[in-house]
Design an enzyme around this catalytic site. Structure first.
Site, PDB file in Angstrom:
ATOM      1  N   HIS A 139      -5.315   1.355  -6.768  1.00 16.27           N
ATOM      2  CA  HIS A 139      -4.794   2.504  -5.991  1.00 16.27           C
ATOM      3  C   HIS A 139      -5.961   3.172  -5.263  1.00 16.27           C
ATOM      4  O   HIS A 139      -6.144   4.392  -5.334  1.00 16.27           O
ATOM      5  CB  HIS A 139      -4.071   3.506  -6.901  1.00 16.27           C
ATOM      6  CG  HIS A 139      -3.065   4.349  -6.150  1.00 16.27           C
ATOM      7  ND1 HIS A 139      -1.845   4.696  -6.643  1.00 16.27           N
ATOM      8  CD2 HIS A 139      -3.109   4.886  -4.910  1.00 16.27           C
ATOM      9  CE1 HIS A 139      -1.183   5.422  -5.756  1.00 16.27           C
ATOM     10  NE2 HIS A 139      -1.939   5.549  -4.692  1.00 16.27           N
TER      11      HIS A 139
ATOM     12  N   VAL B 103       0.851  -1.197   0.000  1.00 13.67           N
ATOM     13  CA  VAL B 103       0.000   0.000   0.000  1.00 13.67           C
ATOM     14  C   VAL B 103       0.885   1.244   0.000  1.00 13.67           C
ATOM     15  O   VAL B 103       0.451   2.318   0.385  1.00 13.67           O
ATOM     16  CB  VAL B 103      -0.973   0.030   1.209  1.00 13.67           C
ATOM     17  CG1 VAL B 103      -2.056  -1.022   1.044  1.00 13.67           C
ATOM     18  CG2 VAL B 103      -0.242  -0.166   2.529  1.00 13.67           C
TER      19      VAL B 103
ATOM     20  N   ASP C  38      -2.127  -2.612  -4.008  1.00  7.11           N
ATOM     21  CA  ASP C  38      -2.916  -1.411  -4.288  1.00  7.11           C
ATOM     22  C   ASP C  38      -2.186  -0.518  -5.288  1.00  7.11           C
ATOM     23  O   ASP C  38      -2.790   0.348  -5.906  1.00  7.11           O
ATOM     24  CB  ASP C  38      -3.146  -0.639  -2.986  1.00  7.11           C
ATOM     25  CG  ASP C  38      -4.127   0.510  -3.155  1.00  7.11           C
ATOM     26  OD1 ASP C  38      -5.208   0.275  -3.733  1.00  7.11           O
ATOM     27  OD2 ASP C  38      -3.825   1.638  -2.707  1.00  7.11           O
TER      28      ASP C  38
ATOM     29  N   GLU D  47       0.569   2.609 -13.481  1.00  6.13           N
ATOM     30  CA  GLU D  47      -0.843   2.759 -13.131  1.00  6.13           C
ATOM     31  C   GLU D  47      -1.536   3.614 -14.172  1.00  6.13           C
ATOM     32  O   GLU D  47      -0.983   4.645 -14.570  1.00  6.13           O
ATOM     33  CB  GLU D  47      -0.979   3.373 -11.735  1.00  6.13           C
ATOM     34  CG  GLU D  47      -0.442   2.450 -10.655  1.00  6.13           C
ATOM     35  CD  GLU D  47      -0.534   3.052  -9.241  1.00  6.13           C
ATOM     36  OE1 GLU D  47      -1.276   4.032  -9.052  1.00  6.13           O
ATOM     37  OE2 GLU D  47       0.135   2.518  -8.355  1.00  6.13           O
TER      38      GLU D  47
ATOM     39  N   ARG E 139       4.090   2.362  -2.687  1.00  8.47           N
ATOM     40  CA  ARG E 139       4.178   2.765  -4.080  1.00  8.47           C
ATOM     41  C   ARG E 139       4.735   1.582  -4.862  1.00  8.47           C
ATOM     42  O   ARG E 139       5.556   0.820  -4.341  1.00  8.47           O
ATOM     43  CB  ARG E 139       5.114   3.969  -4.248  1.00  8.47           C
ATOM     44  CG  ARG E 139       4.531   5.305  -3.829  1.00  8.47           C
ATOM     45  CD  ARG E 139       3.416   5.759  -4.770  1.00  8.47           C
ATOM     46  NE  ARG E 139       2.910   7.087  -4.439  1.00  8.47           N
ATOM     47  CZ  ARG E 139       1.852   7.312  -3.638  1.00  8.47           C
ATOM     48  NH1 ARG E 139       1.213   6.306  -3.092  1.00  8.47           N
ATOM     49  NH2 ARG E 139       1.442   8.557  -3.426  1.00  8.47           N
TER      50      ARG E 139
ATOM     51  N   SER F 201      -7.206   1.739  -2.012  1.00  7.49           N
ATOM     52  CA  SER F 201      -7.358   1.138  -0.679  1.00  7.49           C
ATOM     53  C   SER F 201      -7.928   2.141   0.313  1.00  7.49           C
ATOM     54  O   SER F 201      -8.495   1.784   1.328  1.00  7.49           O
ATOM     55  CB  SER F 201      -6.012   0.632  -0.171  1.00  7.49           C
ATOM     56  OG  SER F 201      -5.096   1.707  -0.042  1.00  7.49           O
TER      57      SER F 201
END
Lengths: 341, 341
Positions: free
Chosen positions: A298, A248, A274, A279, A250, A300
């Site tokens: 991304h 959680v 996450d 991304e 990067r 959470s």
């Protein structure tokens, strides 16, 4: 007549929190003009507006949407003094020019830590209890309990250790909940400041010693020069067989390809992710289909009143600003500057 | 010569725990002959063996398998004094004859409560965090965060109340973990004995008062004459809109058809169900396909070393038996006698 200093927000923020902002400004006596930028993709400030902006709140309604236009406008504001950001991880080359010219940056650390931690602990339970098995059976309308011969029994959290890298608001809350579930918790933290509810507290230099007993590795650190690529293939190989990895933090903190290899081979037991190297996670990533991998986009942190908690943090800092007292959550170093945020 | 008293176990139990049992028998000096019944479906004791059996351990390896043969044998043992059972809810007409002729029954309460509670809390997090949304998106390789406009944001456990009916080993552990997650917890318990980690403790007569504020209703009571049909359609209607129902008790505690209606209409927000009116849950039950319903096949207890913990409880009771001291977990009333176990 000198124009009044400008406070930049978005139209969407104004619609929802404009009245609360006006009340804060009135209470503090802060003499600023509120400038509202449209959330339409591509909208930017004109030059006279840029001239006036001294304070800005980069709010969550800019994702997805007009982040680019808002940010591009900021870079053209010569009198900009302070930007409050709705998220925590302020990093990447984008921020370098603002940071280097001395613009004060504050983030929203603490506003959403408990939700991210609950998501992480939800994932721990989703992976440690037989939910995946039951869910597959449920789709088939099949009654498939775990066989009573114990051949496929889930492991016992009370026998396991969780290694939490980074004990900020998120990591500390993950640690607290993990201990409530009976896990032994080892926390890795750069500074020795403050106590956290862990069984063992260790310096980053001791990371390698703790990996071989980490049945659960939780990455909750900021992305910095020290944490970029921290969990490389060598360190993943130090984890015990069947270990689960939660990220959680990067994507750039872990070697994603090495993680995929360890998951595909079955050497590692699963993951909750996450954040990712790229991304949105590309549709062709093998991560989507790995059986014991849980993916959140991304996201959470998703929670009701998230925008309000972030606004409250900004308002609290506005009050401090008006009094000239130090702001909360001031970003002292920019995190890593060579990776996109 | 009088034959030695018999202690009945299964072949499977003997294979795994026979040595430990022998050590216990030797240490206690208990003069019994171990009689092993095959786990082959349909295997039963012959009459001379039945004559000898005074103690029996009904172990988990009988499910699925030779429960029927083992139990039928027990009913023919005229000198049977004590049966230890691997599960908790000893109920149903099957047990009436043994109970009524004074056979001592002990259950395995406490051996597995923490696993059931972890499953229940896992379900709370699975339903309260956006895992269902993410899981659907994951199957489609789709990056679908919760929109930032807050229109679909999950609720916040810190704003919610959990009502736990039954505060035995399972309910008390659910309550403790729920409080750690920030929920307000109301516990319903028949007896006033012992403290539990709840915010409000209430007598069953106050149930109706607490239902309207129960965002989460957790059924963790035994099935008794008082709890059979306890959560009927009237009481379900007292729950607030969007409430979630968790049942780790027995299917007969709730009106399953009324629950299905409330879930199908969207009035209630979801459920986690481990137990059902009919088990295995029939393939045609609408419960399997309801979007916010999580089903486990009477298996919330699944855990490694489950058989060992149950065996330890039996061994502890064997030691007590040999000393003539009261046994642990003695079943004082049979629970409901008119529903199959």
């Amino acid at each position: 007549m000198t124009p009044r200093p400008g406070l930049l927000i978005t139209q969407s923020f104004n619609k929802k929190h404009g009245e609360a902002l006006a009340a804060v400004l009135q209470a503090t006596g802060l003499d600023v003009e509120v400038i509202r930028l449209s959330n339409e993709r591509g909208a930017t400030l004109d030059e006279p507006e840029c001239e006036r902006v001294q304070i800005a709140f980069l709010s969550g309604d800019l994702y997805p949407g007009n982040f680019r236009g808002f940010f591009e406008s900021l870079t053209r504001c010569p009198n900009l003094k302070w930007v409050h950001v709705f998220y925590v991880g302020i990093e990447g080359p984008l921020w370098v020019p603002l940071f280097e010219r001395g613009v004060l940056l504050t983030n929203s650390a603490g506003a959403n830590g408990r939700y991210i931690a609950q998501t992480a602990i939800g994932a721990v339970l989703a992976l440690s209890r037989p939910f995946q098995r039951w869910s597959t059976a449920q789709r088939e309308h099949a009654w498939h309990p775990v066989p009573s011969d114990q051949s496929e029994s889930p492991t016992d959290l009370a026998d396991e250790t969780m290694l939490v890298v980074g004990l900020g608001a998120i990591g500390a809350e993950v640690a607290r909940l993990a201990k409530a579930l009976g896990l032994k918790v080892v926390g890795i933290r750069r500074s020795g400041a403050g106590a956290a509810d862990v069984d063992v507290l260790a310096d980053p230099s001791r990371l390698d010693e703790h990996l071989p007993s980490a049945n659960w590795l939780v990455l909750a650190s900021p992305l910095t020069e020290e944490t970029r690529g921290l969990i490389d293939s060598r360190r993943l190989a130090l984890l015990p067989d069947g270990a689960r990895v939660l990220n959680v933090s990067r994507g750039a903190v872990i070697d994603e390809e090495a993680l995929i290899r360890e998951l595909e081979s079955g050497r590692l037991g699963g993951a909750y992710l996450d954040v990712f190297a790229e991304e949105p996670l590309p549709a062709e990533s093998p991560l989507w289909d790995l059986p014991d991998v849980i993916i959140s986009p991304h996201n959470s942190t998703a929670s009701i009143n998230k925008d309000r908690r972030e606004a409250e943090l900004f308002f609290d800092n506005l009050r401090r600003w008006s009094r000239g007292t130090p702001l909360r959550n001031q970003v002292k170093s920019l995190g890593i500057a060579s990776v996109g945020s």
